[in-house]
Enzyme design. Sequence first.
Site: not given
Length: 453
Positions: A71, A77, A80, A163, A286, A336, A383, A410
Amino acid sequence: MKKNDIVEVEITDCGINGEGIGKLLGFPLFIKDALIGDTIQARITKVKKNYAFARLEKIITPAKERITPPCPVAAPCGGCQIQALSYPAQLTFKEKKVKDVLMRLGKIPEDLLEQVMEPIIGMNEPYRYRNKAQYPFGTDKEGNLIAGFYAGRTHHLVTTDDCLIGAKENKDVLDVILRHARKHHITAYDEETRTGLLRHVLIRKGTHTGEIMVCPVINGKTYPKVDSLIEELTKLPGMTCIALSINTQNTNVIMGEEIQTLWGTPYITDKIGDLEFRLSPLSFFQVNSQQTEKLYQKALDYAGLTGNETIWDIYCGIGTITCFLARKAKQVYGIEVIPEAIEDAKENAKLNNIDNIQFYAQKAEDELPKHKEDKKTDIIVVDPPRKGLDEKVLETIIYMEPKKIVYVSCDPATLARDINYLREHGYELKHLTPVDMFPHTVHVESVVLLSRV
């Protein structure tokens, strides 16, 4: 050592955010874009009592795992953070990150982790994996409309129209919107003056269906010359949904609450395995469909379902993992907090002809305790968001005494905290697999099985 000093240092460690760590006379230096094995020249930017920050000025000797990022805007940026690290080395870094955090914050013995931790699940092709992109709009120094991404921890817009971790179709969509907006003098939103129309554009692609959704976010009620924009967008292959998000609030939240469908259906569809899901502009899904399938399969493997289980799925979103569980369980309950997500979840269960799920649109910490006298719960699947499990949720899980807890995480830090609590209250860690959902970033997901002792 003081600000603006130029120093030479060897990078010997890596921080949780991907920054290189070197030591100068025993004093740790945190240096963005530096990799383990680099010998670099750096400029001191901030000095604290026990550590300092520095900016990479020059790579004297590169690390053997250092590569040239494909990239062109990888460094400015910052999305990443570790694209300059070879992909096998990225996976090694993430495995080590999970293990180190669980040992340090979760107080999990190293020998136990050696027994239960499985190799990280990586990708064969770690580019073009994101099925969702949100591009902000801005204005360059010449007053031209531009799109790109905000540099890390700033609102400085780094211009890019392609991207490399996003879908190839994103570039075509951006080209149409920018060309149309420039032709009709549509301006970008300015946060300081709160003027201008175009704030962001949401682009979604069904990885397995090829369906495309485009949803500009505007600071107003209408979009000028919208018919000609629709005409141009519908020429693009896969175009299925064109919507408009109204956001006139002074906020950093991207999407507005009001969504108008301009053309096509109000959703696109995508698949995980052989299950189909409808995605509206506000749906949580996701972003890496390929890895999500592997993640959910691992969670199912850990659950070890026989068809007789009663399961609670906490933080169930639009019912993705809930539907996977329900096909092999007796009864599943999903919780939820977002009402729109629960409506999507109900529709997704119908879409897949699944009728053994009951959904609750409530906060997990409010709803789960109402059912704590139900001793028939066999498995609880969680989750949670990055902040991990609410204390009341943890207390209720312990009270309900499920045989198994499957934890999809996560964030290794909150996972470590919650595992520590569960281990102190009658559960033991049996299996753990990191999953690389976000190649080239420092983020890593994990799937964990805990069993009641």
